[in-house]
Design a protein around this motif. Structure first.
Motif, mmCIF file in Angstrom:
data_model
loop_
_atom_site.group_PDB
_atom_site.id
_atom_site.type_symbol
_atom_site.label_atom_id
_atom_site.label_comp_id
_atom_site.label_asym_id
_atom_site.label_seq_id
_atom_site.Cartn_x
_atom_site.Cartn_y
_atom_site.Cartn_z
ATOM 1 N N GLN A 82 -163.663 61.265 -128.149
ATOM 2 C CA GLN A 82 -164.542 61.001 -129.270
ATOM 3 C C GLN A 82 -163.962 59.927 -130.160
ATOM 4 O O GLN A 82 -162.765 59.665 -130.161
ATOM 5 C CB GLN A 82 -164.781 62.273 -130.095
ATOM 6 C CG GLN A 82 -163.529 62.768 -130.813
ATOM 7 C CD GLN A 82 -163.789 64.068 -131.556
ATOM 8 O OE1 GLN A 82 -164.216 65.045 -130.937
ATOM 9 N NE2 GLN A 82 -163.539 64.070 -132.852
ATOM 10 N N TRP B 186 -168.527 61.034 -132.979
ATOM 11 C CA TRP B 186 -169.252 60.661 -131.768
ATOM 12 C C TRP B 186 -168.423 61.025 -130.545
ATOM 13 O O TRP B 186 -167.340 60.480 -130.328
ATOM 14 C CB TRP B 186 -169.566 59.170 -131.777
ATOM 15 C CG TRP B 186 -170.631 58.788 -132.776
ATOM 16 C CD1 TRP B 186 -170.616 59.003 -134.108
ATOM 17 C CD2 TRP B 186 -171.860 58.127 -132.481
ATOM 18 N NE1 TRP B 186 -171.740 58.529 -134.704
ATOM 19 C CE2 TRP B 186 -172.531 57.973 -133.730
ATOM 20 C CE3 TRP B 186 -172.468 57.650 -131.340
ATOM 21 C CZ2 TRP B 186 -173.783 57.379 -133.819
ATOM 22 C CZ3 TRP B 186 -173.710 57.043 -131.436
ATOM 23 C CH2 TRP B 186 -174.359 56.921 -132.648
ATOM 24 N N HIS B 187 -168.943 61.938 -129.740
ATOM 25 C CA HIS B 187 -168.286 62.382 -128.504
ATOM 26 C C HIS B 187 -168.949 61.692 -127.320
ATOM 27 O O HIS B 187 -170.169 61.768 -127.138
ATOM 28 C CB HIS B 187 -168.413 63.904 -128.339
ATOM 29 C CG HIS B 187 -167.664 64.673 -129.380
ATOM 30 N ND1 HIS B 187 -166.472 65.316 -129.133
ATOM 31 C CD2 HIS B 187 -167.950 64.891 -130.694
ATOM 32 C CE1 HIS B 187 -166.062 65.901 -130.247
ATOM 33 N NE2 HIS B 187 -166.941 65.664 -131.202
ATOM 34 N N LEU B 188 -168.138 61.025 -126.501
ATOM 35 C CA LEU B 188 -168.673 60.355 -125.315
ATOM 36 C C LEU B 188 -168.936 61.395 -124.231
ATOM 37 O O LEU B 188 -168.016 62.060 -123.747
ATOM 38 C CB LEU B 188 -167.685 59.294 -124.807
ATOM 39 C CG LEU B 188 -168.097 58.532 -123.543
ATOM 40 C CD1 LEU B 188 -169.391 57.776 -123.765
ATOM 41 C CD2 LEU B 188 -166.980 57.586 -123.107
ATOM 42 N N PHE C 143 -173.688 59.501 -126.163
ATOM 43 C CA PHE C 143 -172.808 60.214 -127.082
ATOM 44 C C PHE C 143 -173.536 61.442 -127.632
ATOM 45 O O PHE C 143 -174.760 61.441 -127.797
ATOM 46 C CB PHE C 143 -172.391 59.314 -128.258
ATOM 47 C CG PHE C 143 -171.445 58.219 -127.883
ATOM 48 C CD1 PHE C 143 -171.913 57.020 -127.365
ATOM 49 C CD2 PHE C 143 -170.084 58.372 -128.052
ATOM 50 C CE1 PHE C 143 -171.047 56.008 -127.031
ATOM 51 C CE2 PHE C 143 -169.208 57.361 -127.732
ATOM 52 C CZ PHE C 143 -169.689 56.176 -127.214
#
Length: 223
Positions: A194, A198-200, A210
């Protein structure tokens, strides 16, 4: 012979003698004049030669001084070259050592980052294995029909997408803060990592998906 006749002869002979002596004296005078003229020309030529010789001597002295100055300049240049050559060699060696050191540090840094990402991926795999299995989905016939929700407005990510890099067969998303101009701030995100909130989730060929807290999934197009 009469006395008068004899006197006449004597006077004639004396006249002839005087005339001959006069002619001889005139010739001697002319020769003396010619010799004086020749001597004058020779003296003039000698003066000219002496002036030319003096000028040549002056030119020779100036040339000797110039040669001496030139020799001193050559000696000084050789001394400076002998002094600068070791310094240039030392500087070249120090620059090469700095390059080698930077290359080693960059390699160690990359390996450390990759090792951390691999550990993170292994931990995520273990968490996925330990999670309970999801219940089977119910039939769509029993589900009430829902109206299509309004399309959410896409959010602006807090970073700039620079591109995709491949490391060891894995694809990483290169991102950096908007106001950054240094390579130090560049981060490589793998799936599951992240940047801020925002976490990929998925890195697709042309986009990245995301997940954001309390928001629907966000799709960011790749450059």
């Amino acid at each position: 012979m009469k006395a008068s006749t004899f006197q006449t002869i004597i006077v004639g002979l004396l006249c002839l003698a005087v005339a001959g002596l006069s002619g001889g004296l005139f010739n001697q005078y002319q020769r003396m004049a010619e010799l004086q003229s020749t001597n004058t020309q020779r003296f003039q030529t000698l003066d000219t030669l002496q002036r030319d010789l003096s000028a040549l001597r002056d030119a020779q002295e100036k040339l000797q001084y110039s040669l001496k100055d030139l020799k001193q300049m050559v000696d000084t240049g050789e001394q400076q070259a002998n002094t600068l050559d070791p310094m240039l060699d030392q500087w070249a060696q120090e620059i090469q050592e700095m390059r080698d050191g930077l290359a080693e540090r960059a390699t160690v840094k990359d390996l450390t980052a990759l090792s951390g990402r691999f550990e993170h991926v292994e931990q995520q795999l273990l968490e996925l294995k330990t999670q309970p299995s999801l219940p089977p989905p119910t039939s769509s016939a029993n589900k009430p029909k829902k109206t299509a929700p309004p399309k959410p407005v896409p959010l602006s990510p807090p970073f700039s997408v620079l591109g995709v890099e491949s490391r060891g067969g894995e694809r990483f998303l290169a991102v950096a803060p908007h106001d950054s101009s240094s390579l130090i701030d560049v981060r490589l995100l793998h799936a599951g990592e992240q940047f801020g909130a925002w976490h990929l989730k998925v890195l697709e060929p042309h986009s990245a998906i995301f997940s954001v807290v309390a928001q629907p999934d966000q799709t960011v197009q790749l450059p």
